[in-house]
Each structure stands twice: as C-alpha cells, then as structure tokens.
Design a protein around this motif. Structure first.
Motif, PDB file in Angstrom:
ATOM      1  N   ALA A  59       0.857  -1.190   0.000  1.00 38.33           N
ATOM      2  CA  ALA A  59       0.000   0.000   0.000  1.00 38.33           C
ATOM      3  C   ALA A  59       0.892   1.239   0.000  1.00 38.33           C
ATOM      4  O   ALA A  59       1.589   1.512   0.975  1.00 38.33           O
ATOM      5  N   SER A  60       0.886   1.969  -1.090  1.00 40.41           N
ATOM      6  CA  SER A  60       1.682   3.182  -1.226  1.00 40.41           C
ATOM      7  C   SER A  60       0.781   4.412  -1.169  1.00 40.41           C
ATOM      8  O   SER A  60      -0.452   4.300  -1.055  1.00 40.41           O
ATOM      9  N   SER A  61       1.372   5.596  -1.289  1.00 42.63           N
ATOM     10  CA  SER A  61       0.560   6.821  -1.323  1.00 42.63           C
ATOM     11  C   SER A  61      -0.444   6.777  -2.460  1.00 42.63           C
ATOM     12  O   SER A  61      -1.587   7.214  -2.323  1.00 42.63           O
ATOM     13  N   SER A 104      13.341   2.410   6.043  1.00 37.83           N
ATOM     14  CA  SER A 104      13.656   1.267   6.893  1.00 37.83           C
ATOM     15  C   SER A 104      12.594   0.189   6.772  1.00 37.83           C
ATOM     16  O   SER A 104      12.876  -1.000   6.914  1.00 37.83           O
ATOM     17  N   PHE A 105      11.335   0.615   6.542  1.00 35.21           N
ATOM     18  CA  PHE A 105      10.217  -0.310   6.394  1.00 35.21           C
ATOM     19  C   PHE A 105       9.510  -0.021   5.071  1.00 35.21           C
ATOM     20  O   PHE A 105       9.428   1.139   4.654  1.00 35.21           O
ATOM     21  N   ASP A 106       8.969  -1.068   4.448  1.00 32.45           N
ATOM     22  CA  ASP A 106       8.153  -0.842   3.256  1.00 32.45           C
ATOM     23  C   ASP A 106       6.690  -0.659   3.659  1.00 32.45           C
ATOM     24  O   ASP A 106       5.772  -1.163   3.016  1.00 32.45           O
ATOM     25  N   HIS A 107       6.505   0.078   4.741  1.00 31.89           N
ATOM     26  CA  HIS A 107       5.186   0.434   5.285  1.00 31.89           C
ATOM     27  C   HIS A 107       5.072   1.946   5.159  1.00 31.89           C
ATOM     28  O   HIS A 107       5.919   2.692   5.666  1.00 31.89           O
ATOM     29  N   LEU A 108       4.041   2.438   4.493  1.00 33.66           N
ATOM     30  CA  LEU A 108       3.914   3.853   4.188  1.00 33.66           C
ATOM     31  C   LEU A 108       4.000   4.720   5.438  1.00 33.66           C
ATOM     32  O   LEU A 108       3.264   4.520   6.402  1.00 33.66           O
TER      33      LEU A 108
END
Length: 450
Positions: free
Chosen positions: A204-206, A251-255
């Motif tokens: 989930a990206s912007s 650091s995280f692939d969490h938005l």
C-alpha cells in the motif's frame, strides 16, 4: 545566487543538459541510458497471512506499543466535516478503541534529539505536553510502555543489556520527555498491504490510497508541522519528507512520513532566499512558467500544478501550490485538498514499485520572503557513481520530457478508472500559462501561525 535563464538545452545528439535554477546542480541525460524497466521487482513474493496486515513490522496496528507514545491519530468519523477527525491524548488501553487511519508517533531513533534542544537551548516541554506526559506516566500501562521504549532505545544504542536492566525506573524515566516533547515524528499509515492483497508484493503506497484518504494524510501532516513549530520556540524549520522503499532510504516498506524540527534553514533554502530577494517572482519565472513554455506541465487543478522538474539528480515531479498563502497550515481546506490531489495523482501514476523521496518545502516562520508551498517527488531509479563524484555533473537517465510522457498516459487511465481526482486537468487539458500561479510575492502575511 544567479539563476540560469536557459536551464534546459538539448544538443544535436539528443543529450539534454540541465541546470537547476535554484541550486545550480548540473545534470545530463544521455540518449539510450533510460531505456530500461523501472521499479523494484520482488522475484519471490510470498503468500500473506491475516497477521501480516496488522503485525508485519513495528508500524502494524497490532504493534502500537512498539513505537513511542502516540501524539495524535486520524480516525474516520462520518459526522466530521471531511469524514475524518484527529484524536489526541490516548492511553495504551484506548489505542484499540478506534481504528487509526494514520498515527503520529515520536521517532524511536531521532535525527535531532530532545537532548539537543534541552542542552543547547534550555528547552523544556510546554504545559500541555507536560500534562500529557504526566497523565501517561501516571497510568500503569503507560508507565510500563515508556520504560520499555527507553530500554529498547538504550540497547539499540549499544548499551549492554545487563547495564540497562540495572537502571532504576527513575533513572530510565529521566529520558521520558524525549518521547513526548521531541521534534522528530513519524506519521504511519494503517495499511501495509492493499486491501484484499494475497501476496507480500502488493504494498500500500501513497498512490493506492483513495483521494479522501490521501487528503486526510496531507491535512494531518500539515497540522503536525504547525504543531512542532508551536511547541518549540527555537525551531526555525520543520523538514517533512517521505521515503518509499529501501532504495529511497526507507527502513520499512510500510507507508510513513517523517517530520524533523531543526534550528537552521539549510544551505539549499538559504540559497533560494538569496535568489528570491533578488527576484521575488523567481518561482514563477524559473520554475512553473519556464516549465509551461517547455511543455513540461503534467497536471493541474484550481489549487496546484505539477510539472516534470529539471536540474535534479533523479527524475523529479514538482508540485507547486497556487495559493497566495505561503504556509500550508494557513491555507484553506480546499487549497490543501487541491494540493493533496495533485500529489496523490503523481504517486498513483508512478505506481507502488518505484522507490521515491517525497520532499516538502515551505517558507520558514522566521523569513519575510515569499516562498510557495511545493513538493518534490524524486524517483530513486539510479545510483550515483564515480562520474558524478569526480565531476559534480549528475547523470539522470530520464529526461524531463520522457518523465512527462511516462506519467501523463498513466494519469489519464487512472482518472478514467476513478482512482484519482476527477477535477484534475492533465497535460493538453491544462490552461497553465505564464504567471498563472495565484502566488503573489507582494502579499503581506505576517501572522505566521494563526
């Protein structure tokens, strides 16, 4: 600083030479070097479990106590004017009473620490922050949460576990103010993966947020910037940015977004101030108007305009607010939403696999020059190498026109599918002409934090 009057030159062989009008950065785009797929590819995606949606990393909703005490959150509220409202002052036992679409928490690993402000300026928490901290520490769960966070931070800094465990609660709690009154915050989105995802490469990206969700994120970021200014009189600038995916420094692939309060403007901003003092119309003349004349405008609405930037180390989408008000937190909700819609469309057109940095720029509260709110989205699709280091000429593999031609068709498709705002005008639909910004360098506006 003297701006280059012709920052884009195309040579006979197709090489594009660029000079950033505000920084003087030299960039070349050499034919043939950009003909490759973009984006990060996950060659071995794994199936998701239900737990992955809430606890994949420390930013997951089930792991709220792995971050320092929450400063604020945005929740859905159908009765609120725009469908969302901000909630503050929650205790640990209240964290799961509402679903946070976005959470604002102190960064566990600050760039500029609370001790920096305390030791160098004598800074101390304002009364409201002090009351919030006292209430949190008076709560047994809150006290244990803070103690656990302090221990985690000390161990991560290299203190032996035995030494950390030997510290008394009172010794540990001397560090508590840093997790209530610090100036480095993170704004975390609820989703790690898109709704309905089955594999862990469906992030989930912007751009995967809805228009309304992205507006809520933008408004929350704006009010958080203003809050950092208000709570520390020594802050001269609040840096706002978003790193998406590891090649862009995440650091995280969490938005998530980050806000860092600092006590200076930085070399780039100081250079722009010098240029704007010489030419108050510089942002029109050297950015938006020039982009319009070179057919680089990508999209616009009544409140903002996006164009393919030039003179950047990486392919860059520039979004300028058209508002006559410099400070984003003083703009109307409609102006902020309009800016958000263009930013959202740019992210959606790029897609979730392209690493990027989103950089916010605004006029600091201690300056008198007119500087519009603007956002840069930089695609981190290449790595700097020896040529750049030896010459300070940077190779950007995608020219501004190539960037435009990648983004525009994607925006048309997204608008047709209802995934970006229907009010956006794209490319040839735009009416952006010289001096089209509503931004007026002569407008007087001294009440910076009203």
């Amino acid at each position: 600083m003297q701006a280059n009057s012709n920052p884009l030159v195309t040579l006979a062989d197709g090489t594009v030479k660029q000079v950033n009008p505000f920084s003087g950065t030299q960039v070349w785009t050499v034919p043939g070097r950009g003909n490759r797929p973009l984006g990060v590819k996950n060659t071995d995606p794994q199936p998701l479990t239900p737990k992955d949606f809430t606890a994949r990393d420390s930013f997951g909703s089930d792991n709220a106590l792995q971050t320092p005490p929450e400063k604020a959150r945005v929740i859905r509220d159908a009765s609120a004017p725009r469908g969302f409202r901000t909630v503050t002052g929650l205790l640990p036992s209240q964290l799961h009473e509402t679903a946070a679409e976005f959470r604002r928490v102190p960064n566990l690993f600050e760039i500029v620490t609370y001790d920096y402000w305390k030791d160098n300026y004598g800074f101390s928490p304002d009364s409201q922050t002090q009351e919030r901290m006292d209430r949190y520490l008076a709560d047994p769960e809150g006290r244990e949460h803070v103690l656990a966070i302090v221990r985690t931070r000390l161990k991560a800094a290299g203190r032996p576990a035995s030494e950390v465990e030997a510290l008394s609660d009172e010794e540990l709690l001397t560090r508590a103010p840093g997790y209530f009154a610090g100036g480095h915050d993170v704004i975390i989105a609820r989703r790690h993966f898109v709704d309905g995802a089955t594999m862990d490469n469906q992030l989930a990206s912007s751009g995967t947020l809805t228009v309304e969700e992205h507006r809520a994120l933008t408004s929350f970021t704006v009010e958080s910037i203003a809050d950092l200014y208000r709570r520390n009189r020594y802050v001269r600038y609040v840096v706002a940015f978003q790193n998406w995916l590891k090649p862009a420094g995440a650091s995280f692939d969490h938005l998530h977004k980050q806000l860092v309060a600092i006590d200076e403007h930085g070399e780039q901003l100081d250079g722009e101030v010098e240029l704007v003092r010489e030419n108050p119309n510089a942002y029109n003349e050297y950015a938006v108007d020039y982009a319009a004349r070179r057919n680089l405008i990508i999209a616009e609405n009544d409140y903002a305009v996006a164009f393919a930037g030039f003179g950047h180390r990486y392919p860059t989408l520039e979004i300028f607010s058209k508002s006559a008000v410099c400070e984003p937190w003083k703009q109307t909700p409609e102006e902020i939403d309009g800016m958000s819609d263009i930013i959202h469309a740019c992210h959606a057109a790029a897609g979730p696999t392209i690493p990027c940095n989103e950089e916010w720029h605004h006029r600091p509260i201690d300056l008198d020059v007119r500087m519009p709110w603007r956002v840069m989205i930089k695609w981190r699709t290449s790595n700097l190498a020896g040529f750049e280091g030896g010459t300070k000429i940077y190779l950007n593999t995608i020219s501004p026109w190539d960037l435009r031609d990648r983004v525009v068709p994607a925006m048309y498709k997204l608008r047709d599918e209802g995934k970006i705002s229907a009010d956006i005008h794209i490319a040839t639909e735009c009416e952006c002409l010289p001096n089209s910004l509503k931004y007026n360098p002569l407008v007087e506006d001294d009440d910076r934090l009203a």
